[in-house]
Design a protein around this motif. Structure first.
Motif, PDB file in Angstrom:
ATOM      1  N   UNK A   1       5.427   4.448   6.773  1.00 42.53           N
ATOM      2  CA  UNK A   1       6.682   3.830   7.198  1.00 42.53           C
ATOM      3  C   UNK A   1       7.850   4.792   6.997  1.00 42.53           C
ATOM      4  N   UNK A   2       7.844   5.511   5.875  1.00 48.50           N
ATOM      5  CA  UNK A   2       8.918   6.477   5.609  1.00 48.50           C
ATOM      6  C   UNK A   2       8.896   7.605   6.637  1.00 48.50           C
ATOM      7  N   UNK A   3       7.700   8.123   6.921  1.00 51.68           N
ATOM      8  CA  UNK A   3       7.568   9.188   7.917  1.00 51.68           C
ATOM      9  C   UNK A   3       8.066   8.705   9.277  1.00 51.68           C
ATOM     10  N   UNK A   4       7.713   7.472   9.655  1.00 49.69           N
ATOM     11  CA  UNK A   4       8.145   6.918  10.944  1.00 49.69           C
ATOM     12  C   UNK A   4       9.659   6.907  11.067  1.00 49.69           C
ATOM     13  N   UNK A   5      10.328   6.549   9.969  1.00 46.07           N
ATOM     14  CA  UNK A   5      11.793   6.475   9.999  1.00 46.07           C
ATOM     15  C   UNK A   5      12.440   7.854  10.057  1.00 46.07           C
ATOM     16  N   UNK A   6      11.778   8.854   9.484  1.00 44.17           N
ATOM     17  CA  UNK A   6      12.385  10.177   9.365  1.00 44.17           C
ATOM     18  C   UNK A   6      12.129  11.097  10.548  1.00 44.17           C
ATOM     19  N   UNK A   7      11.135  10.786  11.370  1.00 45.07           N
ATOM     20  CA  UNK A   7      10.715  11.723  12.406  1.00 45.07           C
ATOM     21  C   UNK A   7      11.819  12.089  13.388  1.00 45.07           C
ATOM     22  N   UNK A   8      12.723  11.173  13.680  1.00 50.07           N
ATOM     23  CA  UNK A   8      13.792  11.501  14.630  1.00 50.07           C
ATOM     24  C   UNK A   8      14.767  12.519  14.047  1.00 50.07           C
ATOM     25  N   UNK A   9      14.774  12.667  12.726  1.00 44.91           N
ATOM     26  CA  UNK A   9      15.659  13.644  12.074  1.00 44.91           C
ATOM     27  C   UNK A   9      14.920  14.953  11.833  1.00 44.91           C
ATOM     28  N   UNK A  10      13.742  14.826  11.223  1.00 53.06           N
ATOM     29  CA  UNK A  10      12.915  15.987  10.911  1.00 53.06           C
ATOM     30  C   UNK A  10      11.555  15.485  10.435  1.00 53.06           C
TER      31      UNK A  10
ATOM     32  N   UNK B   1       8.956  11.430  -3.304  1.00 53.48           N
ATOM     33  CA  UNK B   1      10.187  11.008  -3.972  1.00 53.48           C
ATOM     34  C   UNK B   1      10.627   9.629  -3.487  1.00 53.48           C
ATOM     35  N   UNK B   2      10.456   9.360  -2.178  1.00 49.80           N
ATOM     36  CA  UNK B   2      10.845   8.053  -1.641  1.00 49.80           C
ATOM     37  C   UNK B   2       9.998   6.929  -2.226  1.00 49.80           C
ATOM     38  N   UNK B   3       8.781   7.274  -2.671  1.00 49.75           N
ATOM     39  CA  UNK B   3       7.870   6.281  -3.253  1.00 49.75           C
ATOM     40  C   UNK B   3       7.960   6.241  -4.771  1.00 49.75           C
ATOM     41  N   UNK B   4       8.859   7.059  -5.331  1.00 54.34           N
ATOM     42  CA  UNK B   4       9.044   7.126  -6.784  1.00 54.34           C
ATOM     43  C   UNK B   4       7.749   7.533  -7.485  1.00 54.34           C
TER      44      UNK B   4
ATOM     45  N   UNK C   1       0.834  -1.195   0.000  1.00 48.90           N
ATOM     46  CA  UNK C   1       0.000   0.000   0.000  1.00 48.90           C
ATOM     47  C   UNK C   1       0.875   1.254   0.000  1.00 48.90           C
ATOM     48  N   UNK C   2       0.740   2.116  -1.006  1.00 50.49           N
ATOM     49  CA  UNK C   2       1.564   3.333  -1.054  1.00 50.49           C
ATOM     50  C   UNK C   2       1.421   4.209   0.188  1.00 50.49           C
ATOM     51  N   UNK C   3       0.223   4.271   0.758  1.00 51.71           N
ATOM     52  CA  UNK C   3       0.050   5.107   1.944  1.00 51.71           C
ATOM     53  C   UNK C   3       0.716   4.487   3.163  1.00 51.71           C
ATOM     54  N   UNK C   4       0.721   3.154   3.239  1.00 49.85           N
ATOM     55  CA  UNK C   4       1.457   2.508   4.327  1.00 49.85           C
ATOM     56  C   UNK C   4       2.954   2.695   4.126  1.00 49.85           C
ATOM     57  N   UNK C   5       3.389   2.687   2.879  1.00 45.05           N
ATOM     58  CA  UNK C   5       4.793   2.976   2.594  1.00 45.05           C
ATOM     59  C   UNK C   5       5.131   4.394   3.032  1.00 45.05           C
TER      60      UNK C   5
ATOM     61  N   UNK D   1      -2.077  15.397   3.986  1.00 45.39           N
ATOM     62  CA  UNK D   1      -0.725  14.998   4.385  1.00 45.39           C
ATOM     63  C   UNK D   1      -0.482  15.299   5.862  1.00 45.39           C
ATOM     64  N   UNK D   2      -0.990  16.425   6.337  1.00 45.00           N
ATOM     65  CA  UNK D   2      -0.807  16.755   7.755  1.00 45.00           C
ATOM     66  C   UNK D   2      -1.516  15.732   8.646  1.00 45.00           C
ATOM     67  N   UNK D   3      -2.667  15.220   8.184  1.00 43.16           N
ATOM     68  CA  UNK D   3      -3.377  14.189   8.955  1.00 43.16           C
ATOM     69  C   UNK D   3      -2.571  12.894   8.986  1.00 43.16           C
ATOM     70  N   UNK D   4      -1.886  12.580   7.887  1.00 39.54           N
ATOM     71  CA  UNK D   4      -1.036  11.386   7.867  1.00 39.54           C
ATOM     72  C   UNK D   4       0.085  11.519   8.896  1.00 39.54           C
TER      73      UNK D   4
END
Length: 340
Positions: A240-249, A258-261, A233-237, A278-281
């Motif tokens: 997952x990307x947001x989860x990984x990035x939150x500690x940085x920004x 871009x991460x999902x091409x 699922x692109x939205x689950x992807x 997007x803000x709700x996501x």
């Protein structure tokens, strides 16, 4: 059922394949060589293989052994380790109701061929296997149903839980093995596979209940479910990307796209189709992670704020109260009391 009829996206856990290999080994066959010929690494007990590959292995094993009831007999040999997270989560549950809920929750970690649900059936309840895209046939259906009959006996310590077993396929000529293993009335030619039970069993205490193991399995199982969903699922992807990035920004929508091409407009359109911005996501990911972190008493609330991308603890506290109507501290206290 030919390989072509089996959709490519359906899969079976390698741990579940282990039950078939154990069955072959117990009957004097070289299970390792069988697995190697089938293209399965017998030393790897993680991940999943295509369902078409497993169904072919089941057919080959039936031909090798001459066993017309191979589904019943492989199902009879299933142990918790063959079911992975699902097996251990069920085993460690406090009650049969909790065990059943986890059986349903983690079914896709065992195989994605069937959707498993609990449904009312007259005055009783039923654990139902509903094929997603194709019916797997007699051997696989009997394996799935039998494995749960046998595993339920072992997990609960109760010999006869189910009042009826149902199968879609026609009745075989010889039913002696079905009767020996299932030990309940059997209906063939039913609309779907099912195990019928009286709802009074839901209150049964589980003899191997272990809150610590259950918590570990739930945490691990949830991660696996998220990873599995993210792969399709692109939205689950995106989550997952947001989860990984939150500690940085907090990532921009352009970065996620871009991460999902995909183009930013494409991602925004997909969000709109789900009734989401997007803000709700971002808020949803933060809320889910916050609840998970707060359930761990070793993570300080200040650290949680940082992990979620907040520059100040006060901003996190305001956001959490907006999401849940209570402070992070109150939520943590309530959750920890429930789990103690």
């Amino acid at each position: 059922m030919t390989d072509r009829a089996i959709p490519q996206h359906l899969s079976v856990a390698v741990t579940y394949v282990g039950a078939l290999l154990d069955y072959l080994g117990a009957r004097g066959h070289d299970a390792k060589a069988f697995a190697t010929r089938a293209g399965v690494d017998p030393g790897n007990d993680s991940g999943q293989i295509p369902a078409r590959q497993y169904v072919r292995m089941l057919d080959d094993a039936a031909a090798l052994t001459g066993d017309p009831n191979i589904g019943l007999h492989v199902g009879e040999s299933v142990e918790p380790r063959h079911l992975g997270v699902q097996g251990y989560a069920v085993m460690s549950a406090a009650t049969a109701a909790e065990a059943l809920e986890r059986a349903v929750r983690y079914q896709t970690l065992v195989d994605t061929i069937n959707k498993v649900t609990v449904e009312p059936m007259g005055k009783d309840m039923a654990l139902v296997w509903q094929p997603t895209d194709y019916h797997p046939g007699r051997a696989f259906s009997e394996l799935d149903v039998t494995s749960w009959v046998v595993f339920s006996r072992w997990a609960t310590g109760v010999q006869r839980i189910y009042t009826r077993a149902e199968f879609r396929h026609a009745a075989p000529t010889d039913l002696r093995e079905h009767e020996r293993i299932l030990q309940c009335p059997i209906r063939f030619g039913a609309p779907r596979e099912a195990l019928v039970f009286n709802e009074t069993i839901l209150g049964l205490p589980m003899p191997r209940q272990d809150p610590m193991i259950q918590r570990m399995m739930d945490e691990y199982g949830q991660r696996l479910l998220i990873q599995a969903a993210a792969s399709d699922d692109p939205l689950e992807q995106a989550r997952a990307y947001v989860s990984r990035q939150l500690t940085k920004e907090v990532p921009r929508v352009e970065d996620v796209a871009q991460s999902l091409h995909m183009a930013t407009r494409t991602l925004q359109r997909k969000l709109t189709e789900r009734g989401m911005t997007y803000s709700a996501l971002i808020e949803g990911v933060r809320h889910e992670l916050a609840q998970r972190y707060l359930a761990d008493p070793l993570i300080h609330i200040t650290e949680i704020a940082f992990l979620l991308g907040y520059s100040e603890q006060s901003a996190f506290q305001r956001a959490f109260k907006r999401w849940s109507g209570e402070s992070p501290g109150a939520f943590r206290s309530r959750v920890l009391v429930k789990s103690s």
